[in-house]
Scaffold this active site. Structure first.
Site, short mmCIF file in Angstrom:
data_model
loop_
_atom_site.label_atom_id
_atom_site.label_comp_id
_atom_site.label_asym_id
_atom_site.label_seq_id
_atom_site.Cartn_x
_atom_site.Cartn_y
_atom_site.Cartn_z
N ASP A 132 0.85 -1.17 0.00
CA ASP A 132 0.00 0.00 0.00
C ASP A 132 0.90 1.24 0.00
O ASP A 132 2.12 1.16 0.16
CB ASP A 132 -0.96 -0.03 1.21
CG ASP A 132 -2.18 0.85 0.98
OD1 ASP A 132 -3.19 0.68 1.67
OD2 ASP A 132 -2.12 1.71 0.06
C1 GLC Z 1 -4.44 4.22 -0.25
C2 GLC Z 1 -5.28 3.06 0.22
C3 GLC Z 1 -5.37 1.92 -0.75
C4 GLC Z 1 -5.31 2.47 -2.16
C5 GLC Z 1 -3.93 3.06 -2.37
C6 GLC Z 1 -3.76 3.69 -3.74
O1 GLC Z 1 -3.67 4.71 0.81
O2 GLC Z 1 -4.95 2.51 1.50
O3 GLC Z 1 -6.59 1.22 -0.49
O4 GLC Z 1 -5.53 1.42 -3.10
O5 GLC Z 1 -3.59 4.00 -1.36
O6 GLC Z 1 -4.61 4.78 -3.88
#
Ligand code: GLC
Length: 743
Positions: A289
């Site tokens: 993430d």
């Molecule tokens: C965010 C979220 C995740 C998302 C990613 C890209 O922080 O936690 O669910 O897919 O970043 O946007």
């Protein structure tokens, strides 16, 4: 001749790379392909680390950092994938840089958070879960993928399958609620909808199961907080939906921000290698993430970004989202042997294989068809599907009988800050959705064919937040000359979603004061709640004559709600999560343990509060209908079974009211005596059936050995003999049961 030598050398490399290293089990099927091997043989280390790197564009921000210079990163092979970049025009522009200006011309992968719609917005996932309609949920995931793929995207960071018992946690809106069985079936349906039979088709995407793992169990419901759960709770409650999604074919997995058992998920070998690869045979790739590799320094398990990057790649991460740790820092680890080149090659291979399977090497622009984009986005069938999903997601929580509205001339006062609001209807995680495309409740009520019976007046009465009650006197005057009030109240869409946890989960501002003031006029009130999480609705319930849980329903909100309020659709939703009486009860969920001192109101020394009942305000699985359903007794062919034989459970459900309606018939089991404590109920089946008024339908379930499996004291999956209760009813409070014994 030289090429042949290269190929031979490559094949030898591949054979060596795939042979078990120091006893390492071959995990999953590490597929190889001559084209990929030949390409990898040409790649520099920097280019390999580039393929393991995912950067956001500066189009949107979904995390704490934004990256400039990503176009140079593409030119120099420093990233192989981008997110927050969509539309045919923009993705084509970026792809051309990769294909015309980079050394090896490896096509880019484009990802985006397409969670409950791309441009046509569907209800938030928690709302869709309330439909308990797997076919509708699968179709919703398909349509969002069709629109996203038509806009140049290859990959969505969905489904989010985090089970949660935490209404304080803002991301409760993004999942399927509290139950593992329902959450697992919905996870499968969403993967099927996103990837279809072939994720390389021009109307499908790569799915990404997130957030691995147990992100939905943050202490105190505060986003990004630590997760402290036992291995038992982890494996019984939180893990199964990720496994279900992967067994359904999901090709990528995203790590979560939290630690599990003291190790952050992005550096957790137990999660990413032992479970994901060795237990489940997952052969796709793992992406972290947003900046979560670098955040391992904050977690205190890495001194610096280099150590964090090394920990991540050795734990099993293949792609680094936005930390730049792989691209810029881990070479030191490769040079000094802390990171084996086989690890790097295995990750690069997985990523390139999926790009090849997507057909991007043959045609990097195959998802960049401007005509298809124009004809697909917001197509009528997409809007129709959105309305259908929205209708099925609404939960009727109370009805004194004023719904559906009588078809006679009436003056309707449509009130509340969300009555004519559009922007909030798309909810959090709304991708490319736009509020201006939404149909507000007020619009839906007025443009519906049944509107001819009524006259309307609209006034907000107050804002979502703040304590301004100056409109109250005006709205009360208008109420006195109206026949019925439809009041839309709730949260702002950004009061749920990521980084949006709340310690108080009540309707903000003076909205409840407005409801109470309107109640004093004596006029009947239909309250429509719009929100991204369970709220404390005790007073809203008592002050309303009818109450609809409407979540954030997306583009067709107003049209769907009008169908329900006017009676064209009989509400069929059931809550996928328990609603507390107050925040002090949290966590509160239906599948709790019995304890050694189960509640006895007449016995002081039993488990209870002094100030509130143990039960939720609304239980898991609860939802009313305009009709009534009467359940017979569940029947089984015999009372004793071997654990190997299936158990068929049948029940007659009768529609005893005046409307045709759908009922979600739910089956729960209870293991009365086991080697470990077991919940008082566990969902093990559900069927959403249409039963015409006056009719009776026989509903049949088949329980198999898998439904009775538990982890024993040694954490071995077993089926133990003994007596079980099998409950069948319209929500988790049902006591309608039959007893069976497994030998
Ligand atoms: C965010 C979220 C995740 C998302 C990613 C890209 O922080 O936690 O669910 O897919 O970043 O946007």
């Amino acid at each position: 001749m030289r090429d042949r030598i290269v190929i031979i050398m490559t094949m030898i490399t591949v054979l060596v790379a795939c042979s078990p290293k120091n006893g390492e089990k071959i995990t999953g099927k590490t597929k190889t392909d001559p084209f990929i091997e030949q390409l990898m043989a040409k790649m520099t280390l920097d280019e390999k680390l580039g393929q393991m790197t995912l950067y956001t564009t500066d189009w949107e921000s979904t995390g704490p950092t934004i990256r400039s210079g990503y176009q140079d990163d593409i030119r120099l092979g420093r990233c192989g994938a981008l997110f927050n970049s969509h539309t045919v025009e923009f993705t084509t522009l970026l792809q051309k840089i990769a294909m015309e200006e980079s050394r090896l011309k490896i096509p880019l992968l484009f990802g985006y958070d397409v969670i409950h719609g791309y441009k046509t917005m569907f209800p938030i996932p928690l709302g869709e879960a309330a439909s308990w309609d797997l076919a509708a949920i699968e179709n919703s995931a398909y349509i969002m993928s069709k629109e996203a793929a038509a806009s140049g995207l290859h990959w969505t960071f969905a489904p989010m399958v985090d089970i949660t018992r935490e209404p304080r946690w803002g991301r409760v809106m993004e999942g399927a609620g509290e139950d593992t069985y329902l959450g697992s079936r919905i996870a499968e349906a969403r993967v099927r909808g996103i990837q279809g039979e072939n994720f390389a088709k021009a109307d499908r995407l790569l799915a990404c199961v997130k957030h691995f793992a147990a992100y939905g169990a943050p202490i105190a419901g505060r986003d990004y907080n630590s997760v402290e759960i036992s291995e038992r709770v982890f494996r019984e409650t939180y893990l199964p939906p990720y496994e279900a999604a992967i067994k359904a074919g999901a090709k990528t997995v995203m790590t979560s921000f939290n630690d599990y058992n003291g190790v952050p998920a992005s550096g957790n070998k137990y999660l990413l290698t032992d479970i994901l690869r060795n237990e489940w045979g997952f052969n796709g790739y793992v992406v972290t993430d947003y900046t979560s590799i670098n955040e391992m320094v904050n977690h205190g398990v890495a001194k610096n970004q280099t150590d964090a990057g090394i920990m991540a790649v050795n734990a099993g991460v293949d792609m680094d989202m936005q930390s730049a740790a792989f691209q810029e820092k881990i070479k030191a680890g490769i040079n000094d042997g802390r990171v084996k080149m086989e690890k790097i090659d295995a990750s690069v291979r997985r990523i390139l294989m999926l790009k090849k399977e997507l057909g991007l090497f043959e045609n990097p622009y195959r998802f960049s068809d401007k005509k298809r984009e124009t004809t697909t986005i917001m197509a009528k069938e997409n809007l129709d599907a959105s309305k259908d999903m929205a209708k099925k997601s609404v939960v009727l929580l109370k009805n004194s009988g004023i719904l559906p509205l009588a078809k006679k001339p009436m003056k309707i006062l449509v009130a509340g800050p969300l009555a004519d609001d559009k922007n909030n209807l798309i909810g959090a995680w709304s991708a490319s959705g736009e509020g201006r495309h939404c149909v507000s409740l007020y619009e839906g009520l007025r443009q519906h064919p049944a509107a001819g019976n009524y006259s309307f007046e609209h006034i907000k009465g107050c804002e979502i937040e703040g304590n301004d009650q100056t409109q109250f006197s005006i709205i009360l005057e208008k109420a006195k000359t109206s026949d019925i009030i439809i009041l839309a109240i709730g949260e702002h869409k950004d009061m749920s979603g990521e980084a949006a946890s709340k310690s108080v989960i009540r309707i903000p501002g003076v909205q409840e004061d407005l409801l109470k003031a309107l109640k004093s006029t004596g006029k009947p009130i239909v309250t429509v709640i719009m929100n991204g999480r369970p709220l404390i609705l005790n007073d809203v319930h008592s002050n309303s004559d009818a109450l609809l849980e409407a979540w954030w329903l997306g583009t067709q909100s107003g049209n769907a709600l009008a169908d329900i309020i006017y009676g064209d659709y009989n509400p069929s939703g059931k809550l996928p999560i328990s609603y507390p009486r107050n925040e002090g009860q949290i966590p509160i969920y239906y599948n709790h343990k019995n304890t050694g001192r189960p509640l006895n109101p007449n016995d002081k020394y039993t488990t209870k509060y002094l100030d509130v009942p143990n039960t939720p305000f609304y239980p898991f699985g609860f939802g009313l209908s305009y009709t009534t359903f009467t359940y017979g007794v569940p029947t089984v062919a015999k009372s004793t079974f071997s654990s190997q034989e299936p158990i068929t459970v049948s029940i007659d459900v009768r529609n005893t009211g005046n409307f045709d309606g759908e009922e979600v018939v739910q089956l729960y089991i209870r293991d009365l005596v086991a080697s470990v404590t077991r919940p008082v109920k566990e969902l093990r089946g559900f069927q959403k059936v249409m039963i015409k008024k006056g009719e009776t339908k026989k509903v049949t379930f088949t329980l198999t050995k898998k439904d009775f499996e538990i982890y024993n004291q040694n954490m071995e999956k077993v089926v133990e003999p003994g007596e079980f209760h099998v409950f069948v009813g319209g929500n988790s409070d049902t006591q309608n049961k039959v007893s069976v014994t497994l030998q």
